[in-house]
Motif scaffolding. Structure first.
Motif, PDB file in Angstrom:
ATOM      1  N   SER B  90       0.864  -1.185   0.000  1.00  7.97           N
ATOM      2  CA  SER B  90       0.000   0.000   0.000  1.00  7.97           C
ATOM      3  C   SER B  90       0.897   1.231   0.000  1.00  7.97           C
ATOM      4  O   SER B  90       2.103   1.143   0.208  1.00  7.97           O
ATOM      5  N   MET B  91       0.304   2.378  -0.225  1.00  2.65           N
ATOM      6  CA  MET B  91       1.092   3.615  -0.207  1.00  2.65           C
ATOM      7  C   MET B  91       1.673   3.857   1.180  1.00  2.65           C
ATOM      8  O   MET B  91       2.819   4.324   1.300  1.00  2.65           O
ATOM      9  N   ASP B  92       0.917   3.539   2.225  1.00  2.00           N
ATOM     10  CA  ASP B  92       1.461   3.714   3.579  1.00  2.00           C
ATOM     11  C   ASP B  92       2.646   2.780   3.812  1.00  2.00           C
ATOM     12  O   ASP B  92       3.629   3.173   4.439  1.00  2.00           O
ATOM     13  N   ASP B  93       2.550   1.537   3.304  1.00  2.00           N
ATOM     14  CA  ASP B  93       3.698   0.623   3.402  1.00  2.00           C
ATOM     15  C   ASP B  93       4.935   1.273   2.766  1.00  2.00           C
ATOM     16  O   ASP B  93       6.032   1.263   3.324  1.00  2.00           O
ATOM     17  N   ILE B  94       4.720   1.806   1.565  1.00  2.00           N
ATOM     18  CA  ILE B  94       5.856   2.360   0.803  1.00  2.00           C
ATOM     19  C   ILE B  94       6.428   3.587   1.494  1.00  2.00           C
ATOM     20  O   ILE B  94       7.649   3.754   1.591  1.00  2.00           O
ATOM     21  N   ALA B  95       5.550   4.434   2.015  1.00  2.00           N
ATOM     22  CA  ALA B  95       6.019   5.681   2.625  1.00  2.00           C
ATOM     23  C   ALA B  95       6.763   5.435   3.939  1.00  2.00           C
ATOM     24  O   ALA B  95       7.436   6.327   4.448  1.00  2.00           O
ATOM     25  N   LYS B  96       6.616   4.212   4.491  1.00  2.00           N
ATOM     26  CA  LYS B  96       7.352   3.902   5.733  1.00  2.00           C
ATOM     27  C   LYS B  96       8.782   3.438   5.463  1.00  2.00           C
ATOM     28  O   LYS B  96       9.596   3.362   6.377  1.00  2.00           O
TER      29      LYS B  96
END
Lengths: 534, 534
Positions: B90-96
């Motif tokens: 997910s985008m949140d996964d990537i942004a972490k």
């Protein structure tokens, strides 16, 4: 392929009396700086005839001075500087390490310089279009050696860290050396190596025996020969030649300005990568096709080479016969690739109806590489005469030849002092046209010289040593005895010419400034009345 | 720098009625393919005025179709293919994940295409010289993501292994995608990343929100937007656009031949690296300097940009006012470097006496990069109109302007349909000169059309849907209803223009072949007698 195993054993008469009188050299190589130092290229058609791999004996050579006389058994390479484990390796130590072996195209930064010299004299000598050759090199990856010296593969190399290379040659301005970044040296893909074999045999003296650097994708001038020193440092190489050689300065910077304003030290102007380039080998210079030899269905196959730097591949070679209005796509021979990089030239060919030449006045070639760069149409002069990669142009003439009408082809130049070439003709015409303006000065000079003393060749020959040194340049005699200790090119360079006519050697490498200085030592004219006319 | 934080909130009237009617866009952007799809560049002087970093709102945009409407919260990126641990992030996964952030110059392969179109129409639309912009991009290195999917850092990547990228956009020929080698993807120095921020903020829809590829040193066309798929494969991308877009074919290959003989699939002609290029921004097109405004000591500062690809640095930019006889060295602004590579343009400037313009007819610029490559003097046409990097030429005219005598500057073209430019004038003159030969045909055509039915704008407007679709192109009315389902550019592309005058949209992107086909649907002429004249 017979030439590849050809072993040259004879000493060329031109090397007798020079410090290189022990090195056998191919008699067909064109010498570009007189008899010494040895700088040469093969005749272009002969080079291409060898095929993809150039025999060692016909590979171009660029020497700055006498070839060091080194031995496999005693030669050592020192690895020092900013490393945890400084090393000294013998040749046997090095030859025991894991090796890599692959074909590589060498290219001198001065390739095609004579074309630039026909625009205006550069400080460099007359390379033709054969300062490029391909051989199979074998050696140890530099990164293995650096790892032995304690450089770690996962070091986070700062960009300010360099690996400096030095050779054993002793030159007027110190040792020959240069440097690359440590990151580059450690990059497996870059294939940097210490080579001890060429085309399956130990190196020849002219190619760096017993060991030299190989740095694929860049100009030959950085692949230090007779290597004896590798230094990891926070500074780039301190060799004089690292700064004063292999640079492209902007076209409006001449030698005087470069020295006065320190242009040599501006980082932007250093040359590493080879640029995209190509040349025509067939038709050759002065090749002739009689009209009577071809009919409407006759075909001619144009041939030549193309190369680029930095591992970039040649993707297209195109030929125009109508001044760029249309470009014909040539066939490319399969390129050698190594890990997706191309370290080699390619040959191109293009079959056209022979009669296409009749309605054309010029054959022009241009190459494109995988970075979408191509060659510029026209020459850009620079003071060192380097990296000339403008379109290569061969003129087509229809002339009578005995009873025949023939097509005759004319390349821009011929390497070294060899006569011929349309740029050479243009240059001579320009000089003739500008001559009348100088008439008074020339006339008075030649008048006064007619009253000057005359010396025969026999007389000059007597003055052949350090304490009494005369030389002949362009039929004028100079007493250089006092100049020997302060000659910027070193004492040897003068002494090997003492008592001889060294016009070729002198003119090949001296600037206009040096030529002016020479007049100080003028003592008279050569009396060649008794010499048979050529 | 105020512009950098400028937030555009208004919907441009031109986007109303298109699938992009939800995306705020800068009103000063020049639209190159009519109202849809959105392809734009900033006016060149405005672009340069922004300085080194281009505000997101003025960054050029290349869209092939409608912008996908994606959400940060629901968007996913799938990593699959030849990996041991396929992933969906997910985008949140990537942004972490750990990120990198650096400035990067984007450059469209079609930058400066309008110059090529003035030589001969290519299959591409009229990019001016501002299809280049620089922004600060932030994202996750691709190699981190691949490592998470099980690709090991010390894998001995075979050169046949590729990483393929795909976007969510649905286009007439399928999804937009391309690929690079796995070796490239895993190379730390290459800085390949999945970017989710531009200039410190989340991406805008036009730039790939919420996530896109960033592959420094190469053309923008490979940096897939609206990324949702990364596939490790033994084959390069299977996207239609990977083969039929972003290629430079030899100049004698036209669209018909390219398709018939499958030139699209020849590996040599694919574009990755940006080539060396430069342009003049000041003086601007139509800029005027009255003679009365300057004296003998007045100075003018020429300005522009230069860039190269593959991380190669611009080392020189030179300007000539005398057709290449002498080249003036310009000043370069400090280049951004990253690990010894340059991913960004540089700006150049050159101060000259204003009166130097008076005796010159043309300002020309050329750049050189660290691989010693430079720009060719003249244009080489290719069917896609790509990678044009010939010398940029601005003409200088001395004209009267009211009571003043003034210098007026004229660029080669103006982006899109904007009038002006010396190449445009030349092109129009050539067309006029060749027109008489066609006179009979034209005359009969225009005669016949005068007898054809006439429709008013109001009448055409009624036929604005899938079941009844008329369009106006160059004052002719066409009934395209039957063509909608088989339009190679997709149904939407026609339907958003149903009942309107879409000359601009049509002419920007259609080939001569398409233009011929159109005649089949001709039903009459536009009756514009009641429309006010512009």
């Amino acid at each position: 392929m017979a030439e590849q195993t050809e072993v040259i054993e004879q000493i060329d008469p031109r090397d007798i009396g020079t410090p290189d009188n022990w090195i056998p050299r191919h008699p067909e190589l064109i010498r570009l700086t007189g008899k010494h130092p040895f700088n040469c290229e093969a005749p272009l058609p002969l080079l291409l005839k060898q095929g993809f791999i150039t025999p060692t004996s016909l590979h171009y050579v660029r020497n700055h001075g006498p070839v060091p006389k080194l031995s496999w058994d005693t030669h050592k390479v020192v690895i020092d500087g900013d490393v945890s484990n400084p090393l000294t390796l013998s040749m046997d130590d090095i030859a025991k390490l894991p090796y890599i072996e692959f074909p590589l195209t060498f290219c001198c930064a001065g390739n095609r310089r004579k074309e630039q010299n026909m625009v205006k004299k550069t400080i460099g000598f007359n390379w033709g279009a054969a300062a490029v050759s391909t051989a199979i090199w074998k050696g140890v990856p530099l990164r293995y050696i650096l790892q032995l010296a304690g450089v770690k593969n996962d070091d986070n190399y700062e960009k300010t860290r360099y690996v400096c290379f030095g050779g054993t040659d002793k030159l007027p301005n110190g040792y020959y050396g240069t440097s690359i970044t440590l990151k580059w040296a450690m990059d497996e893909e870059k294939d940097v190596m210490l080579a001890y074999e060429i085309n399956g045999k130990r190196l020849t003296p002219d190619h760096g025996y017993p060991i030299r650097m190989i740095i694929p994708g860049i100009i030959g001038g950085r692949m230090v020969k007779w290597l004896d020193k590798i230094t990891v440092s926070n500074k780039e190489s301190d060799s004089w030649y690292h700064f004063h050689d292999n640079r492209v300065l902007p076209p409006n910077v001449d030698a005087e300005r470069a020295n006065k304003e320190n242009w040599w030290y501006i980082p932007n102007y250093i040359i590493y990568d080879i640029n995209v380039n190509s040349a025509i080998a067939a038709p050759a210079h002065d090749e002739i096709i009689p009209f009577s030899s071809f009919s409407s269905d006759s075909e001619y196959t144009l041939r030549g080479y193309a190369y680029s730097g930095g591992g970039r591949k040649i993707t297209r070679v195109e030929v125009t016969l109508d001044d760029g209005k249309t470009w014909l796509l040539s066939d490319l021979f399969d390129l050698e690739e190594r890990n997706g990089r191309t370290w080699c030239w390619t040959f191109w060919s293009l079959k056209i109806p022979t009669h296409s030449f009749v309605s054309s006045s010029e054959i022009r070639v241009r190459a494109w590489d995988s970075s979408q760069n191509t060659q510029p149409e026209n020459i850009t002069w620079n003071v060192m005469g380097m990296m000339n990669n403008c379109h290569y142009r061969v003129k087509i003439h229809v002339i009578t030849y005995g009873k025949d009408v023939v097509l005759r082809f004319e390349h821009p130049t011929q390497a070294g002092n060899n006569p011929g070439g349309w740029m050479v003709r243009q240059h001579e015409q320009e000089q003739k046209q500008s001559a009348p303006a100088n008439t008074p000065a020339n006339a008075s000079k030649s008048e006064s010289s007619s009253k000057d003393p005359k010396y025969t060749m026999e007389q000059v020959k007597q003055h052949n040593n350090e304490k009494d040194c005369w030389i002949i340049i362009d039929k004028k005699v100079y007493d250089c005895t006092k100049f020997i200790p302060i000659h910027p090119g070193g004492t040897t360079a003068i002494l090997i010419n003492a008592g001889t006519d060294c016009s070729e050697e002198f003119n090949a490498i001296h600037s206009d400034k040096a030529k002016k200085k020479l007049t100080t030592f003028y003592i008279g004219d050569l009396d060649d009345s008794k010499r048979p006319k050529l």
